[in-house]
Design an enzyme around this catalytic site. Sequence first.
Site, PDB file in Angstrom:
ATOM      1  CG  HIS A  61      52.023  16.318 -24.974  1.00 52.81           C
ATOM      2  ND1 HIS A  61      51.868  17.548 -24.388  1.00 52.81           N
ATOM      3  CD2 HIS A  61      53.185  15.811 -24.468  1.00 52.81           C
ATOM      4  CE1 HIS A  61      52.883  17.782 -23.565  1.00 52.81           C
ATOM      5  NE2 HIS A  61      53.689  16.730 -23.592  1.00 52.81           N
ATOM      6  CD  GLU A  62      53.834  11.921 -24.632  1.00 53.65           C
ATOM      7  OE1 GLU A  62      55.044  12.134 -24.866  1.00 53.65           O
ATOM      8  OE2 GLU A  62      53.293  12.254 -23.561  1.00 53.65           O
TER       9      GLU A  62
ATOM     10  CE  LYS B  93      67.751   5.044  -1.100  1.00 51.96           C
ATOM     11  NZ  LYS B  93      66.478   5.069  -1.837  1.00 51.96           N
ATOM     12  CB  THR B  94      67.527  -0.503   4.114  1.00 51.25           C
ATOM     13  OG1 THR B  94      67.512   0.919   4.253  1.00 51.25           O
ATOM     14  CG2 THR B  94      67.999  -1.125   5.407  1.00 51.25           C
TER      15      THR B  94
ATOM     16  CG  HIS C 214      57.552  15.568 -26.353  1.00 55.21           C
ATOM     17  ND1 HIS C 214      58.205  16.718 -25.985  1.00 55.21           N
ATOM     18  CD2 HIS C 214      56.555  15.381 -25.436  1.00 55.21           C
ATOM     19  CE1 HIS C 214      57.643  17.208 -24.878  1.00 55.21           C
ATOM     20  NE2 HIS C 214      56.635  16.417 -24.530  1.00 55.21           N
TER      21      HIS C 214
ATOM     22  N   PRO D 145      62.811   6.919  -3.499  1.00 56.63           N
ATOM     23  CG  PRO D 145      61.776   8.609  -2.276  1.00 56.63           C
ATOM     24  CD  PRO D 145      62.284   8.286  -3.649  1.00 56.63           C
ATOM     25  N   GLY D 146      61.842   3.970  -1.673  1.00 61.02           N
ATOM     26  CA  GLY D 146      61.129   2.707  -1.803  1.00 61.02           C
ATOM     27  C   GLY D 146      61.769   1.703  -2.733  1.00 61.02           C
ATOM     28  CB  THR D 147      64.505   1.821  -5.188  1.00 61.99           C
ATOM     29  OG1 THR D 147      65.316   2.785  -4.496  1.00 61.99           O
ATOM     30  CG2 THR D 147      63.664   2.551  -6.222  1.00 61.99           C
TER      31      THR D 147
ATOM     32  N   GLY E 225      68.848   6.424  -5.383  1.00 61.29           N
ATOM     33  CA  GLY E 225      67.668   5.916  -6.066  1.00 61.29           C
ATOM     34  C   GLY E 225      66.427   6.523  -5.466  1.00 61.29           C
TER      35      GLY E 225
END
Length: 602
Positions: free
Chosen positions: A410-411, A205-206, A414, A201-203, A199
């Site tokens: 732009h969107e 996990k620890t 797409h 960073p900062g999600t 995942g």
Amino acid sequence: MLGLVLPDGADANAYEDAARYAAHGPAVTTYAGGLDGTEVRLKTSDRKRSSDAELSGALAKKSRVILVAQDAASVPETFRMAADAVIEIGPIQPRHVIAGAKLCLGLTVTAEQAGFIATVPLDVVAVALRRGRPVTKAIDLMKKAMLPKLRDFSGPTLDDLHGLGEAGDWGRELAIDLADWRSGKIGWEDVDRGVLLSGPPGTGKTTFAGALARTCDVHLVLGSIGRWQAKGHLGDMLKAMRAAFDEARKNAPSIIFLDEIDAVGDREKFSDHNSQYCTEVVAALLECIDGVEGREGVVVVGACNHPHRLDAALLRAGRLDRHVRIPLPDQKGREGILRWHLQGLLPGANLSGIAARTDGWNGASLEQLVRQGRRRARRARRDLTLEDLVAELPVRVAIPEDLRRRSALHEAGHAVVCLVLDVGDLVSVTIASTLAPTVGELQDGGGVFIRQRPMRERTRSQLLDDICLRLGGLAAEEVTLGDRSAGGGGGRGSDLYDATRSALTVEASYGLGEGFAYLASEDEDELFNALRFDRFLHARVDKVLGEQFTRAKRIVGTHRHEVERIAEALLVRGTLSADEISDLLNQQPRLRLVDDAEMKAG
């Protein structure tokens, strides 16, 4: 000049005190040196207790220096040259216990009792074995102290955490499987024994690891490549790694959580002077994981931010053979994370507005937001309010109308290319009306959300359609406004980056381009390195991108009315669902989307 290298896992402070006692006697054990010209210094691998400069000064000024070193790697080469001897102290022997108990406490310890006491950490022996207390009672107390510590239930379980996605579902399933295994309903072979958790960073996990252990009611062992490397040289590092796995086996059922496992690297990419070291680390880790497989009750969870950097052998069957992901939390998940960190504060407050303004934030950033809000309230000497949290949000500024119109076009480009090429299932299109300039280096003014269909063949034509879709936004800008902006590039995850990566796989990895040669794997770093150093590959990739950009402009030009109609609706509503776009296009019969094949035939 004497160096004393401590046994593995020894209490360095206790040995330091013992060395001072031996050097100076009991009167000055609290000082680093005495008036007799002798200095005792403690040296650990992190070098915080004694710097090399201070040690060199002591060697020059003192007639005697005793260096107590946590391990052999902590002994500087300069000290080895000056030392009369560097002695490795072995582990405590039963005879030491017998003599120490008799001399210090007046206790008689049998050889059998001493054999057990010698295996107990010194700090436990010091408090349990006391003058006047029967040795048998002291040993009973030591045995209780050596039992696995009670599990910490003070933290969150998986049900308390939010925004975990499939990782939360997997964790709850694992808890059920472990309970069934304990009760004999299923065999150990039916339990997931090796999982890769990834995942951004900062999600958390620890945090997830602790919650997983509490949910499963098992022992948790935390390890990481960085933590093991801090122990010293390669031998110390491998010893620390094996000790972590041994702890997991002794305390089964258990989970051993290997943080930042991507730091171990991929043996196919080792080429510098550290390649032998890194190869041995990978081999040892594989050996430890394979050792777990043959012992019931140990689940190995490896966590990383970059799963593509892992050695392929780690992911084969029987090792970390299942991959689960922790995503960035959605709005509901962000509300839940805020509630958790508020710990009962603001129970009736509506947090949806804050959750909406923190799109793209991870759990660590949301925790920081609550912490800053509490600090603001403390400084004002009052209770926390919702306004404290709002005040700590980055200041948002309105997007100028001309820039917002460009984003809408732009969107819309797409979206129209997606519908024409039938690349996937269009879910929604959105544009922003404000931005927070201080959050992140790159910010999106909007996005198109497309659900990819399962079991795609990944043929050349499908990959080219994907590239054309990525370039549809820039094509719409050029067709409708006369030029394109830098918003389609600038970093990883941008339209141009993803289109280039796809073109690279076509030309360098899949054999679907002008040549069949395999030049690089699917790994992004390897692909882009090949692009930088191979000018012929660069020309082929640029040709693919140019052709698909021309194709995207042709599609947008043919359906310019549709693009502009969607853009105008986005400027008013901000977000359009797939059904709303369909209704919008069906309102005028002439706005029928012509597919790419029809345009070519025409």
